[in-house]
Design a protein around this motif. Sequence first.
Motif, PDB file in Angstrom:
ATOM      1  N   TYR A   1     -22.955   0.198  -5.679  1.00  0.00           N
ATOM      2  CA  TYR A   1     -22.854  -1.006  -4.853  1.00  0.00           C
ATOM      3  C   TYR A   1     -22.842  -0.651  -3.375  1.00  0.00           C
ATOM      4  CZ  TYR A   1     -21.934  -4.220  -8.697  1.00  0.00           C
ATOM      5  OH  TYR A   1     -22.049  -4.992  -9.813  1.00  0.00           O
ATOM      6  N   ASN A   2     -22.061   0.366  -3.041  1.00  0.00           N
ATOM      7  CA  ASN A   2     -22.003   0.801  -1.653  1.00  0.00           C
ATOM      8  C   ASN A   2     -21.478   2.229  -1.584  1.00  0.00           C
ATOM      9  OD1 ASN A   2     -19.079   0.838  -1.553  1.00  0.00           O
ATOM     10  ND2 ASN A   2     -19.091  -1.370  -1.276  1.00  0.00           N
TER      11      ASN A   2
ATOM     12  N   GLN B   1     -19.062   4.624   1.126  1.00  0.00           N
ATOM     13  CA  GLN B   1     -18.184   4.536   2.284  1.00  0.00           C
ATOM     14  C   GLN B   1     -17.771   5.938   2.718  1.00  0.00           C
ATOM     15  OE1 GLN B   1     -15.122   1.647   1.515  1.00  0.00           O
ATOM     16  NE2 GLN B   1     -14.292   1.715   3.587  1.00  0.00           N
TER      17      GLN B   1
ATOM     18  N   PHE C   1     -14.944   8.073   4.909  1.00  0.00           N
ATOM     19  CA  PHE C   1     -13.593   7.964   5.418  1.00  0.00           C
ATOM     20  C   PHE C   1     -13.233   9.227   6.184  1.00  0.00           C
ATOM     21  CE2 PHE C   1     -12.002   4.293   3.066  1.00  0.00           C
ATOM     22  CZ  PHE C   1     -12.846   4.239   1.970  1.00  0.00           C
TER      23      PHE C   1
ATOM     24  N   LEU D   1      -6.302   7.236   4.608  1.00  0.00           N
ATOM     25  CA  LEU D   1      -7.719   7.275   4.926  1.00  0.00           C
ATOM     26  C   LEU D   1      -8.071   6.191   5.927  1.00  0.00           C
ATOM     27  CD1 LEU D   1      -7.496   8.781   2.156  1.00  0.00           C
ATOM     28  CD2 LEU D   1      -9.778   7.918   1.675  1.00  0.00           C
TER      29      LEU D   1
ATOM     30  N   LEU E   1     -19.418   1.922   6.263  1.00  0.00           N
ATOM     31  CA  LEU E   1     -19.722   1.398   4.938  1.00  0.00           C
ATOM     32  C   LEU E   1     -21.211   1.092   4.879  1.00  0.00           C
ATOM     33  CD1 LEU E   1     -18.787   0.108   2.172  1.00  0.00           C
ATOM     34  CD2 LEU E   1     -18.674  -2.041   3.428  1.00  0.00           C
TER      35      LEU E   1
ATOM     36  N   GLN F   1     -24.073  -0.557   2.512  1.00  0.00           N
ATOM     37  CA  GLN F   1     -24.366  -1.309   1.299  1.00  0.00           C
ATOM     38  C   GLN F   1     -25.557  -0.669   0.596  1.00  0.00           C
ATOM     39  OE1 GLN F   1     -22.216  -3.372   0.544  1.00  0.00           O
ATOM     40  NE2 GLN F   1     -21.374  -4.350   2.374  1.00  0.00           N
TER      41      GLN F   1
ATOM     42  N   GLY G   1     -17.642  -3.082 -10.990  1.00  0.00           N
ATOM     43  CA  GLY G   1     -16.262  -3.374 -11.344  1.00  0.00           C
ATOM     44  C   GLY G   1     -15.383  -2.968 -10.188  1.00  0.00           C
ATOM     45  N   PHE G   2     -14.382  -2.192 -10.445  1.00  0.00           N
ATOM     46  CA  PHE G   2     -13.507  -1.725  -9.369  1.00  0.00           C
ATOM     47  C   PHE G   2     -13.485  -0.210  -9.288  1.00  0.00           C
ATOM     48  CE2 PHE G   2     -11.865  -5.746  -8.204  1.00  0.00           C
ATOM     49  CZ  PHE G   2     -12.017  -6.514  -9.337  1.00  0.00           C
TER      50      PHE G   2
ATOM     51  N   ASN H   1      -7.642  -7.565  -3.389  1.00  0.00           N
ATOM     52  CA  ASN H   1      -7.604  -6.601  -4.488  1.00  0.00           C
ATOM     53  C   ASN H   1      -6.744  -5.434  -4.015  1.00  0.00           C
ATOM     54  OD1 ASN H   1      -9.413  -8.144  -6.018  1.00  0.00           O
ATOM     55  ND2 ASN H   1     -11.184  -7.089  -5.142  1.00  0.00           N
TER      56      ASN H   1
ATOM     57  N   TYR I   1      -3.935   4.948  -5.660  1.00  0.00           N
ATOM     58  CA  TYR I   1      -4.661   6.185  -5.886  1.00  0.00           C
ATOM     59  C   TYR I   1      -3.686   7.356  -5.807  1.00  0.00           C
ATOM     60  CZ  TYR I   1      -9.237   3.963  -5.041  1.00  0.00           C
ATOM     61  OH  TYR I   1     -10.360   3.182  -5.104  1.00  0.00           O
TER      62      TYR I   1
ATOM     63  N   LEU J   1      -8.244   7.000  -8.990  1.00  0.00           N
ATOM     64  CA  LEU J   1      -7.727   5.638  -9.106  1.00  0.00           C
ATOM     65  C   LEU J   1      -6.748   5.563 -10.270  1.00  0.00           C
ATOM     66  CD1 LEU J   1      -7.812   2.658  -8.228  1.00  0.00           C
ATOM     67  CD2 LEU J   1      -9.708   2.343  -9.836  1.00  0.00           C
TER      68      LEU J   1
ATOM     69  N   TYR K   1      -5.430  -0.870 -10.481  1.00  0.00           N
ATOM     70  CA  TYR K   1      -5.923  -1.880  -9.563  1.00  0.00           C
ATOM     71  C   TYR K   1      -5.471  -3.252 -10.038  1.00  0.00           C
ATOM     72  CZ  TYR K   1      -9.858  -2.811 -12.763  1.00  0.00           C
ATOM     73  OH  TYR K   1     -10.647  -3.123 -13.846  1.00  0.00           O
TER      74      TYR K   1
ATOM     75  N   VAL L   1      -6.252  -7.597  -9.341  1.00  0.00           N
ATOM     76  CA  VAL L   1      -7.046  -8.653  -8.708  1.00  0.00           C
ATOM     77  C   VAL L   1      -6.211  -9.893  -8.443  1.00  0.00           C
ATOM     78  CG1 VAL L   1      -9.164  -7.798  -9.721  1.00  0.00           C
ATOM     79  CG2 VAL L   1      -7.874  -9.560 -10.913  1.00  0.00           C
TER      80      VAL L   1
ATOM     81  N   GLY M   1     -13.598 -11.203  -6.834  1.00  0.00           N
ATOM     82  CA  GLY M   1     -13.841 -11.070  -8.256  1.00  0.00           C
ATOM     83  C   GLY M   1     -14.336  -9.701  -8.603  1.00  0.00           C
ATOM     84  N   LEU M   2     -15.336  -9.621  -9.446  1.00  0.00           N
ATOM     85  CA  LEU M   2     -15.783  -8.331  -9.947  1.00  0.00           C
ATOM     86  C   LEU M   2     -16.816  -7.668  -9.051  1.00  0.00           C
ATOM     87  CD1 LEU M   2     -16.058  -8.982 -13.775  1.00  0.00           C
ATOM     88  CD2 LEU M   2     -14.326  -7.688 -12.550  1.00  0.00           C
TER      89      LEU M   2
ATOM     90  N   LEU N   1     -17.585  -5.677  -6.157  1.00  0.00           N
ATOM     91  CA  LEU N   1     -16.899  -4.864  -5.167  1.00  0.00           C
ATOM     92  C   LEU N   1     -17.932  -4.360  -4.185  1.00  0.00           C
ATOM     93  CD1 LEU N   1     -14.233  -3.626  -4.282  1.00  0.00           C
ATOM     94  CD2 LEU N   1     -14.801  -1.624  -5.629  1.00  0.00           C
ATOM     95  N   ASN N   2     -18.104  -5.096  -3.121  1.00  0.00           N
ATOM     96  CA  ASN N   2     -19.133  -4.724  -2.157  1.00  0.00           C
ATOM     97  C   ASN N   2     -18.568  -4.712  -0.755  1.00  0.00           C
ATOM     98  OD1 ASN N   2     -21.769  -3.849  -2.097  1.00  0.00           O
ATOM     99  ND2 ASN N   2     -22.598  -5.839  -1.582  1.00  0.00           N
ATOM    100  N   THR N   3     -17.270  -4.449  -0.679  1.00  0.00           N
ATOM    101  CA  THR N   3     -16.604  -4.551   0.607  1.00  0.00           C
ATOM    102  C   THR N   3     -15.867  -3.264   0.921  1.00  0.00           C
ATOM    103  OG1 THR N   3     -14.588  -5.428  -0.372  1.00  0.00           O
ATOM    104  CG2 THR N   3     -16.270  -7.021   0.268  1.00  0.00           C
ATOM    105  N   GLU N   4     -15.449  -3.173   2.157  1.00  0.00           N
ATOM    106  CA  GLU N   4     -14.713  -2.003   2.595  1.00  0.00           C
ATOM    107  C   GLU N   4     -13.346  -1.925   1.943  1.00  0.00           C
ATOM    108  OE1 GLU N   4     -15.371  -2.606   7.004  1.00  0.00           O
ATOM    109  OE2 GLU N   4     -14.983  -0.458   6.887  1.00  0.00           O
ATOM    110  N   ALA N   5     -12.873  -0.715   1.745  1.00  0.00           N
ATOM    111  CA  ALA N   5     -11.509  -0.484   1.281  1.00  0.00           C
ATOM    112  C   ALA N   5     -10.685   0.050   2.446  1.00  0.00           C
ATOM    113  CB  ALA N   5     -11.504   0.517   0.130  1.00  0.00           C
TER     114      ALA N   5
ATOM    115  N   PHE O   1      -6.876   1.704   3.574  1.00  0.00           N
ATOM    116  CA  PHE O   1      -5.817   2.492   2.970  1.00  0.00           C
ATOM    117  C   PHE O   1      -4.541   2.489   3.798  1.00  0.00           C
ATOM    118  CE2 PHE O   1      -7.608   4.843  -0.632  1.00  0.00           C
ATOM    119  CZ  PHE O   1      -8.938   4.464  -0.526  1.00  0.00           C
ATOM    120  N   GLY O   2      -3.423   2.643   3.084  1.00  0.00           N
ATOM    121  CA  GLY O   2      -2.141   2.880   3.731  1.00  0.00           C
ATOM    122  C   GLY O   2      -2.022   4.334   4.147  1.00  0.00           C
TER     123      GLY O   2
END
Lengths: 111, 116
Positions: free
Chosen positions: A31-32, A34, A36, A44, A49, A51, A96-97, B32, B36, B46, B49, B51, B98-99, B101-105, B107-108
């Motif tokens: 999907y993408n 990234q 870090f 991190l 990012l 796509q 998924g995740f 979400n 880790y 991972l 997770y 949602v 939702g399912l 996952l096309n976005t940035e993550a 982190f703490g």
Amino acid sequence: KQEVTQIPAALSVPEGENLVLNCSFTDSAIYNLQWFRQDPGKGLTSLLLIQSSQREQTSGRLNASLDKSSGRSTLYIAASQPGDSATYLCAVSTGGFKTIFGAGTRLFVKA
Amino acid sequence: SQTIHQWPATLVQPVGSPLSLECTVEGTSNPNLYWYRQAAGRGLQLLFYSVGIGQISSEVPQNLSASRPQDRQFILSSKKLLLSDSGFYLCAWSVGRGLVLNTEAFFGQGTRLTVV
């Protein structure tokens, strides 16, 4: 099973040098991707990012490229500085995740 | 702007003791959330997770559990720690879509756990 490999594991360069970090992945169905940055003992920080439909992304002195068909991404750092010293991680999201991380490249820029 | 808080930063616990690590996110709704673990010289693994509130998915069998009692709170727990639970634990969030996952993550700052 998706696997992510980063080469080299460690890199030491003099200040001012342009450098390339490599990331390869075994399954092109992503999907993408990234990139870090991780400072010692810290979390991190997201750098770029890309796509799956994109070929590259740029932010300041950083440029990341993505070639899905060959399963490769590169992170180009221009005019490196001592403050760039850190571990750089790439990660691919495969649906998924599930996000799979590489082990990272530890970069040291000498003043 | 969104921020993520994770605490404590470091923790030393004896074998057999319980564990509770907390992560909270501010500035966003219905994120979400992820836990880790990072072993030295290796990539992030991972663990869990989520949602939504009360929805937890486990990626690997282990001595740990996770809970999400509130929308922006994610807790990692153990009833009895093992030596092998030592590591660097990172909480992360991404925009909930939702399912897909096309976005940035994001982190703490992580928790360094040492089990002795």
